[in-house]
Write a protein that holds these residues in place. Structure first.
Motif, mmCIF file in Angstrom:
data_model
loop_
_atom_site.group_PDB
_atom_site.id
_atom_site.type_symbol
_atom_site.label_atom_id
_atom_site.label_comp_id
_atom_site.label_asym_id
_atom_site.label_seq_id
_atom_site.Cartn_x
_atom_site.Cartn_y
_atom_site.Cartn_z
ATOM 1 N N GLY A 1 -5.247 -5.541 -4.110
ATOM 2 C CA GLY A 1 -5.400 -4.713 -2.514
ATOM 3 C C GLY A 1 -4.461 -5.437 -1.564
ATOM 4 O O GLY A 1 -4.908 -4.951 -0.202
ATOM 5 N N HIS A 2 -3.484 -5.949 -1.520
ATOM 6 C CA HIS A 2 -3.094 -6.718 -0.728
ATOM 7 C C HIS A 2 -1.292 -6.382 -0.906
ATOM 8 O O HIS A 2 -0.960 -6.375 -1.894
ATOM 9 N N ILE B 1 -1.159 -8.868 3.776
ATOM 10 C CA ILE B 1 -2.055 -8.243 4.321
ATOM 11 C C ILE B 1 -2.684 -7.201 3.531
ATOM 12 O O ILE B 1 -2.221 -6.748 2.825
ATOM 13 N N GLY B 2 -4.155 -6.735 3.904
ATOM 14 C CA GLY B 2 -4.380 -5.546 3.186
ATOM 15 C C GLY B 2 -3.946 -4.422 3.282
ATOM 16 O O GLY B 2 -3.363 -4.032 4.318
ATOM 17 N N LYS C 1 -2.365 3.919 -0.122
ATOM 18 C CA LYS C 1 -1.057 4.624 0.547
ATOM 19 C C LYS C 1 -0.091 3.955 0.983
ATOM 20 O O LYS C 1 0.706 4.200 1.662
ATOM 21 N N GLY C 2 -0.407 2.524 0.936
ATOM 22 C CA GLY C 2 0.350 1.586 1.720
ATOM 23 C C GLY C 2 -0.098 1.522 3.130
ATOM 24 O O GLY C 2 1.085 0.749 3.754
ATOM 25 N N THR C 3 -0.882 1.717 3.655
ATOM 26 C CA THR C 3 -1.206 1.869 5.232
ATOM 27 C C THR C 3 -1.939 0.420 5.314
ATOM 28 O O THR C 3 -2.891 0.007 4.509
ATOM 29 N N PRO C 4 -1.549 -0.463 6.375
ATOM 30 C CA PRO C 4 -2.279 -1.785 6.372
ATOM 31 C C PRO C 4 -3.691 -1.675 6.976
ATOM 32 O O PRO C 4 -3.807 -0.763 7.657
ATOM 33 N N VAL C 5 -4.116 -2.775 6.662
ATOM 34 C CA VAL C 5 -5.751 -2.896 6.728
ATOM 35 C C VAL C 5 -6.304 -4.269 7.440
ATOM 36 O O VAL C 5 -5.800 -5.411 6.757
#
Length: 336
Positions: free
Chosen positions: A213-214, A228-229, A233-237
């Motif tokens: 998940g990172h 980074i999480g 869809k590859g969007t940063p969290v």
């Protein structure tokens, strides 16, 4: 309280010493000759190793048993193409590879364009009797990444999306392998080559991997491993974090199933292979040194995929020196 602190410090010291004492014997599988550069690699389900060459735009298949000589899978002949870099598999035997334009000493693109190519190995066949290629891989261009500076690391997000690191601009592209559409997906300050003041080279985000998940990445100039999480869809969290900051000039890396990271630290940069254990924030050198030629120019690693080599870490090494060869080498990680 004092005794508890002493015990804790002693335990920490013993743990650090145990980590630091581990070392890996490096074995050369194939030597490409002096002044060559094996940059990156991917392992097919059948155990064969695909190797990208940086000194010339070429993809080779290397037999992990050493029984057969390397076979050219794909090559390009262009004065505006310098070599091949990251390579990653999306679906069985469908690989994507980066080819780069021509750069100056400051890693600035001077001619050509950075591109992503598709290599379908399902059509590739070799005669068991002669070792000759009887059916070629199907090779086609997916897309030119015209906005990129220096494309480098490549990893798979889903069966139809890949992520590519732009080391000079300091961001990561999301690329749809069906349509060729691309966009900047992650643009994090820790990906920039000047994240720390006075960088010695203009290469930031380099190796990238998706794990648990990172998105993990190395920053070569900063000497860090970060993560980074991300969403599916590859969007940063959330916020990014530095996992280790003692891997000078870190190149690509691989994460073992238990979360242990093996980090390549490339030639003028260190000539070391380091390991970062889960929950640790200090990487430890297990092979090479800045005065050793054991892993000169080590640039990337991948684990074997067969039952008898899942514990074997295959490495690419490369050198611009006329006296040092590029290689595919390996280490047994059973006790590491």
């Amino acid at each position: 309280m004092f005794s508890h602190i002493s015990l804790a410090l002693t335990a920490a010291l013993l743990l650090s010493t145990a980590f630091a004492s581990k070392s890996a014997d490096v074995n050369v599988l194939y030597n490409f000759g002096n002044s060559t550069w094996a940059e990156n690699l991917a392992v097919r389900a059948n155990g064969q190793i695909l190797v990208s060459r940086l000194d010339k735009p070429e993809i080779l298949q290397v037999d992990p048993t050493g029984a057969n000589s390397p076979i050219t899978v794909a090559s390009w002949d262009s004065p505006t193409m310098s070599g091949c870099l990251g390579i990653s598999e999306t679906t069985p035997d469908m690989f994507y590879v980066i080819t780069d334009g021509v750069y100056n000493a400051d890693s600035v693109l001077t001619s050509g364009v950075n591109s992503i190519w598709e290599i379908d190995m399902s059509t590739f066949a070799v005669s068991k009797k002669t070792g000759a290629v009887v059916s070629n891989a199907t090779v086609s261009k997916l897309v030119d990444i015209t906005t990129s500076g220096l494309l480098n690391g490549l990893t798979t997000l889903t069966d139809h999306t890949i992520l590519a690191a732009d080391s000079h601009n300091g961001w990561v592209y999301h690329i749809n392998t069906h349509s060729g559409d691309y966009k900047v997906a992650i643009n994090d300050e820790k990906m920039k080559f000047d994240y720390f003041p006075n960088p010695t080279l203009n290469i930031g985000v380099n190796g990238i991997k998706v794990y648990d998940g990172h998105l993990y990445w190395t920053n070569t100039a900063a000497g860090t491993l970060n993560r980074i999480g991300i969403t599916g869809k590859g969007t940063p969290v959330g916020k990014s974090e530095i996992l280790a900051n003692n891997v000078p000039k870190a190149d690509d890396f691989v994460i073992r199933s238990d979360g242990t990271a093996f980090i390549a630290q490339n030639q003028v940069q260190g000539n070391e292979l380091s390991v970062l254990y889960p929950k640790s924030h200090v990487a430890h050198v297990i092979a090479g040194s800045n005065t050793s030629t054991i892993v000169t120019g080590v640039s990337a690693g991948k684990f074997g995929r067969l039952q008898n080599d899942k514990h074997i870490l295959y490495l690419t090494t490369g050198s611009s020196s006329v006296t040092m060869p590029g290689t595919v080498s390996w280490v047994d990680t059973t006790k590491i």
